[in-house]
Write an enzyme that holds these catalytic residues in place. Structure first.
Site, PDB file in Angstrom:
ATOM      1  N   ASP A  70      17.168  10.542  -7.687  1.00 38.30           N
ATOM      2  CA  ASP A  70      18.597  10.884  -7.564  1.00 38.30           C
ATOM      3  C   ASP A  70      19.088  10.946  -6.122  1.00 38.30           C
ATOM      4  OD1 ASP A  70      18.886  10.997 -10.290  1.00 38.30           O
ATOM      5  OD2 ASP A  70      18.807  13.189 -10.428  1.00 38.30           O
TER       6      ASP A  70
ATOM      7  N   HIS B 292       0.810  -1.211   0.000  1.00 31.87           N
ATOM      8  CA  HIS B 292       0.000   0.000   0.000  1.00 31.87           C
ATOM      9  C   HIS B 292       0.849   1.269   0.000  1.00 31.87           C
ATOM     10  CE1 HIS B 292      -3.395   2.543   1.832  1.00 31.87           C
ATOM     11  NE2 HIS B 292      -3.910   2.028   0.749  1.00 31.87           N
TER      12      HIS B 292
ATOM     13  N   ASP C  26       0.133  16.838  19.852  1.00 34.71           N
ATOM     14  CA  ASP C  26       0.536  18.076  20.510  1.00 34.71           C
ATOM     15  C   ASP C  26       0.961  19.110  19.470  1.00 34.71           C
ATOM     16  OD1 ASP C  26      -0.109  17.018  22.967  1.00 34.71           O
ATOM     17  OD2 ASP C  26       1.910  16.334  23.422  1.00 34.71           O
TER      18      ASP C  26
ATOM     19  N   LYS D   3      -4.242  11.043   5.327  1.00 33.68           N
ATOM     20  CA  LYS D   3      -3.880  10.145   6.428  1.00 33.68           C
ATOM     21  C   LYS D   3      -2.828  10.863   7.272  1.00 33.68           C
ATOM     22  CE  LYS D   3      -3.961   6.899   2.621  1.00 33.68           C
ATOM     23  NZ  LYS D   3      -5.280   6.344   2.623  1.00 33.68           N
TER      24      LYS D   3
ATOM     25  N   HIS E 138      -9.211  11.513   1.717  1.00 34.04           N
ATOM     26  CA  HIS E 138      -8.270  10.393   1.657  1.00 34.04           C
ATOM     27  C   HIS E 138      -6.991  10.687   2.439  1.00 34.04           C
ATOM     28  CE1 HIS E 138      -5.817   7.270  -0.574  1.00 34.04           C
ATOM     29  NE2 HIS E 138      -6.916   6.601  -0.295  1.00 34.04           N
TER      30      HIS E 138
ATOM     31  N   LYS F  63       3.242   4.439  -1.131  1.00 34.41           N
ATOM     32  CA  LYS F  63       3.273   5.379  -2.258  1.00 34.41           C
ATOM     33  C   LYS F  63       4.506   6.249  -2.088  1.00 34.41           C
ATOM     34  CE  LYS F  63      -1.461   4.910  -1.489  1.00 34.41           C
ATOM     35  NZ  LYS F  63      -1.943   4.186  -0.328  1.00 34.41           N
TER      36      LYS F  63
END
Length: 477
Positions: A231, A224, A402, A397, A395, A226
């Site tokens: 370089d 999952h 704090d 996440k 979507h 991404k």
């Protein structure tokens, strides 16, 4: 009637088949118990097997097996890759200019996953995929040495073709290009799409390719992540995949471009996955002349997956929430916390920590919507503030703790991300970065409705029933 026909109509055949079937169910239940999984998950599987034995047996074969003992990479190759990761000196925890709570988190992440604390980084935040794609394509077009890309979803649409074109152009000018795509997540991209990349010199491989007879042993374990590394100077991580729907104006997401020594941590993550697929060890170099920004950020990369000894990201989240003194803000498209995480959140809220949860009212899965909503009552009872995003699909996440720590990456706040998927998140220790993600959280809340406890408890009985039933399957969704 022939002897064979008599045999088929014999009650002994029926009793024999039923005995074998019952023995199979019993054997699976014994296997589940012997693996000493969490009681909640074990009971969920046993309930499915006993209530729907036929369907349950098939579901377990495809989705319930344990691959925890499977090694991603040999210790020898792991040592070789670790030598390439920047800042290999042992972290001196005493000199970290962080709060005691953040220092504890740094130590935990280091112990769980060998996560190096990288100083001297900068980060650019993207909340819409158009800006992120523009930046990624620009970096690809300016690449001179190598490009390593790993995505859960790459689709054969205008966005996917744009990436494909940029990668092909880079390969043709002599840049080494490697691509990992999840075979199930990117299934809609046909053979022609990948063949065109390979014909141009791009090294492309699917992660856990799902084919017979390996179908049942691989379909549940998805990559999952991404991430992209260009370089060794810049890297990308977050929740945005490569597909047109992520660019839609009704889709809200979160992705980060980082520069600095932490890029080497993402390079290490990619190299491990590359080796796991049987490919040669990645030997790309990391430059040593990366300038240090004016306001450097401390970053750790924490990864987790079904092959790990511990649920790394879940345990880091538990500790972070338990350590919180002021606030805990959570953005996630799916909200299915396991018992330890839910208890940590409840404890924090009861201790008067400001705990807020932002989820979409209408996510891209009706089942996950009902499952997520089944946890809201327990959150409200403990004093948490729950918001339903009304602007489309949320979507993003992120976990904000704090005023000095944020986690951003691919991990959803659910069982699948914590236990079944290969995930990657960065832990950013920076007041400035925290303030920027907090601003995004509050801006998203402006397009959300806060749930009123008295109204929520009066929701239709049919909704409660559906949510309760779906919740039984939450540990295996």
């Amino acid at each position: 009637m022939t002897a064979f026909q008599e045999f088929l109509h014999s009650p002994w055949l029926y009793y024999t088949l039923m005995s074998v079937y019952a023995l199979s169910i019993l054997t699976v239940i014994i296997v589940i118990l012997s693996e000493n999984r969490s009681p909640v998950k074990s009971l969920a599987w046993m309930t499915v097997l006993l209530v729907m034995p036929g369907v349950g047996l098939v579901l377990y074969i495809f989705f319930g097996r344990n691959i925890q003992r499977k090694r991603l990479i040999s210790r020898r190759n792991q040592r070789k890759l670790r030598r390439k990761e920047a800042t290999r000196r042992p972290t001196d925890f005493r000199r970290l200019r962080l709060s005691p709570q953040s220092v504890q988190l740094v130590k935990l992440s280091h112990t769980l996953a060998g996560a190096v604390y990288h100083e001297g980084n900068s980060a650019t935040i993207f909340t819409h995929a158009t800006e992120k794609m523009d930046a990624l394509i620009s970096d690809i077009e300016n690449a001179s040495d190598y490009i390593n890309i790993e995505y859960y979803i790459i689709e054969d649409d205008s966005t996917g073709r744009r990436l494909q074109k940029a990668l092909i152009a880079a390969a043709r000018r002599g840049v080494r290009v490697r691509v990992i795509y999840d075979h199930v997540g990117s299934f809609s991209a046909g053979r022609k799409f990948w063949r065109e990349l390979r014909d141009a010199g791009v090294d492309v491989h699917p992660f856990f390719k799902v084919v017979f007879p390996l179908f049942a042993t691989r379909i549940n374990w998805r990559n999952h992540r991404k991430i992209a590394i260009i370089d060794g100077r810049s890297a990308y991580i977050g929740g945005m995949n490569i597909a047109d729907r992520y660019i839609a104006p009704t889709w809200r997401d979160l992705h980060v471009r980082i520069t600095g020594s932490a890029v080497s941590a993402l390079q290490y993550c990619f190299a491990v996955d590359w080796t796991f697929m049987g490919q040669p060890l990645v030997k790309d170099s990391i430059p040593n002349d990366i300038p240090i920004p004016e306001k450097p950020m401390g970053i750790q990369l924490i990864t987790s997956g079904p092959t790990g000894k511990w649920p790394n990201i879940s345990m880091v989240f538990q500790r972070a929430i338990a350590n919180a003194r002021r606030r805990v803000y959570i953005m996630t498209p799916y909200f299915l916390p396991d018992d330890p995480l839910l208890r940590a959140m409840q404890t924090a809220a009861l201790a008067r920590v400001d705990v807020r949860i932002l989820i979409p009212r209408n996510p891209d899965s009706a089942v996950m919507r009902h499952a997520s909503f089944s946890y809201i009552s327990q959150c409200l009872t403990a004093g948490m503030k729950v918001y339903l995003y009304e602007g489309g699909m949320l979507h993003s996440k992120a976990l904000i703790i704090d005023y000095d720590m944020v986690s951003v990456g691919s991990t959803n706040f659910d069982f699948r991300s914590f236990e079944h998927n290969f995930e990657a998140n960065i832990l950013v220790y920076s007041q400035e970065f925290n303030a920027r993600i907090t601003e995004e959280f509050r801006e998203a809340c402006n397009s959300a409705t806060r749930i009123v406890a008295s109204e929520w408890h009066r929701r239709p009985l049919i909704n409660r029933a559906i949510q309760s039933v779906v919740r039984l399957l939450a540990p295996i969704l």
